[in-house]
Enzyme design. Structure first.
Site, PDB file in Angstrom:
ATOM      1  CB  ILE A 191      -0.940   0.034   1.079  1.00 36.63           C
ATOM      2  CG1 ILE A 191      -1.866  -1.101   1.431  1.00 36.63           C
ATOM      3  CG2 ILE A 191      -1.751   1.356   1.448  1.00 36.63           C
ATOM      4  CD1 ILE A 191      -2.412  -1.395   2.461  1.00 36.63           C
ATOM      5  CD  GLU A 192       4.297   3.184  -1.929  1.00 39.77           C
ATOM      6  OE1 GLU A 192       4.529   4.164  -1.370  1.00 39.77           O
ATOM      7  OE2 GLU A 192       5.233   2.466  -2.198  1.00 39.77           O
ATOM      8  CD1 TRP A 193       0.376   4.461   4.327  1.00 37.84           C
ATOM      9  CD2 TRP A 193       0.158   6.662   4.440  1.00 37.84           C
ATOM     10  NE1 TRP A 193       1.308   4.853   5.069  1.00 37.84           N
ATOM     11  CE2 TRP A 193       1.225   6.221   5.318  1.00 37.84           C
ATOM     12  CE3 TRP A 193       0.046   7.983   4.310  1.00 37.84           C
ATOM     13  CZ2 TRP A 193       2.108   7.082   6.021  1.00 37.84           C
ATOM     14  CZ3 TRP A 193       0.834   8.843   4.962  1.00 37.84           C
ATOM     15  CH2 TRP A 193       1.852   8.420   5.736  1.00 37.84           C
TER      16      TRP A 193
END
Lengths: 107, 373
Positions: free
Chosen positions: B331-333
């Protein structure tokens, strides 16, 4: 050229925009700036990405087909955020239990 | 019933990430088990994970969630600590969970913790986080000085380049591919280390995957670009030619170029489909909270990489047939917005809380969808 982001330097957040994907890819390969996010293609075919570089290196990213816009002082922003970090241990008391941010919905 | 603390006023410091897990384990002894990682960090910090589920592992399918690999991506730890807290409280109280417009009923919460072991390891790199939160906010690596021979930039290894996947990148990749990795110990951000698993922080993640043999899914939480990435990260995915794979030396020097015909990394179509489906489920759950739009895509579309946790996790069953297949994600929040300083590795805490809700909603939906695969 290897990156040279000595942590003693102020790090700027800059927006690097290249005329096309190949130009940006070559820049990232050759200059190896620290980056955040991912390349975004614009309607005119240009491609942009955030980079984090010492102030003295920002100008070096400017090349034919590449523009560099300073967005802000990432080091200063980060230092400001450090004031939003907890001190001590908020869970030191054995009765202190973390709660999540979701609402617990009774049914 | 534990005395819950309204404690979400600030980012957690390194001590608090760990003590939060200890308190959760103490408050929910029937639903959680504190796991001590076998190796202390380079600077001697003992790390913990928390396994949650209504019964101990015992062969159940397992999802391993890691965070805090990159020091400066502070909010990843809160994403996982607060997810664990939400699931545990909701399960015990018999409630549903709501994150904005994304809602899960009590039966879904129960199904998740009855059907899965969820292992959260929220702070893989405690030394780096401490340094980032108290000294250099842009610090990314661990704090290993063993490989340093020069200035302060020559400290540390990028944990997410230290896994055993195409580690010899100068051989594996095309000369002009430019993977985001470095073999220079003085590289400020992406030094891979002298060899795979040279760092105790990396070995701790491997230990979790080895120990929880029922692991079928792995998610590593990072920042930023609003993406849900799935394997592979070294090249485009393809499902037509099994010979084009990371173990085949015939393709050395050809990997890492987009839109070419020389090489693309093989993934069976069923795995590619399932990975995309789960990534889409994550994005749908997140979208429901407040309308955020994350993009499901393979990791290569961020930029070419090697030595990353997700590619290593999925590659394990290919390298060693005795290991379980682990579909792996990153995940790349966090927003990418050049007009806002809130869009950065360290958003203001008020915004980070909104991001935590986004991502936790996505993760709950991801887990529920995973249960059905």
């Amino acid at each position: 050229m290897p990156p040279d982001n000595s942590h003693d330097d102020k790090i700027l957040r800059v927006r690097v925009t290249a005329k096309d994907a190949d130009t940006l890819r070559a820049l990232l390969r050759d200059e190896r700036p620290d980056v955040g996010g991912r390349p975004r293609t614009h309607a005119d075919g240009s491609v942009g990405i955030d980079a984090y570089v010492p102030a003295r290196k920002a100008e070096a990213l400017e090349q034919p087909g590449v523009t560099v816009k300073v967005v802000g002082d990432a080091t200063a922003t980060g230092k400001a955020r450090q004031t939003e970090v907890g001190e001590g241990d908020r869970f030191a008391d054995p009765s202190a239990v973390p709660r999540g941010l979701g609402d617990k919905v009774e049914e | 019933m534990p005395a819950h603390t309204n404690s979400n006023a600030r980012y957690l410091n390194t001590t608090e990430v760990d003590s939060a897990l200890v308190r959760l384990a103490g408050a929910y002894p029937q639903l959680s088990r504190l796991v001590a990682l076998p190796e202390p960090s380079v600077e001697g910090v003992t790390c913990h994970a928390l396994e949650i589920g209504s019964t101990p592992d015992g062969g159940k399918d397992c999802v391993v969630l890691t965070g805090g690999v990159h020091a400066r991506e502070w909010g990843s730890c809160e994403v996982l600590v607060l997810l664990a807290a939400d699931l545990l409280e909701a399960y015990r109280r018999g409630t549903g969970l709501a994150y904005g417009g994304t809602r899960f009923d009590a039966a879904q919460v129960r199904a998740l913790l009855d059907g899965l072991s969820v292992v959260v390891f929220p702070l893989v790199n405690p030394d780096g986080r401490h340094y980032s939160q108290t000294a250099d906010p842009m610090w990314r690596k661990n704090r290993n000085r063993a490989h340093a021979s020069g200035g302060p930039a020559c400290v540390g290894v990028d944990i997410n380049r230290n896994f055993d996947f195409l580690f010899d990148f100068t051989t594996a990749f095309a000369p002009n591919a430019g993977p985001r990795v470095s073999d220079d110990p003085c590289d400020y951000q992406t030094y891979q280390g002298p060899h795979p698993f040279s760092e105790p922080e990396t070995r701790n993640v491997r230990w979790l995957l080895d120990t929880y043999a029922g692991t079928r899914w792995f998610v590593d939480v990072h920042s930023y670009s609003e993406d849900m990435l799935y394997i592979w990260g070294d090249d485009e995915n393809q499902s037509a030619d099994p010979d084009q794979n990371f173990r085949n030396p015939h393709y050395d020097g050809k990997r890492g170029l987009p839109h070419d015909t020389a090489y693309a990394e093989y993934i069976p179509e069923s795995d590619a489909d399932t990975a995309l489906e789960l990534a889409q489920e994550f994005c749908a759950g997140l979208h429901g909270v407040r309308g955020g739009t994350y993009t499901p895509m393979s990791g290569f579309h961020l930029y070419p990489t090697c030595g990353t946790s997700d590619d290593y996790a999925y590659s394990r069953h290919i390298v060693d047939g005795s290991k379980s297949k682990v579909l792996a994600f990153t995940i790349e929040w966090g927003k990418e917005d050049p007009n806002s300083d809130a869009a950065s590795f360290h958003p203001p805490w008020a915004e980070m809380q909104r991001i935590v809700k986004d991502v936790d909603a996505g993760l709950v939906r991801f887990c529920l969808a995973a249960l059905k695969t």
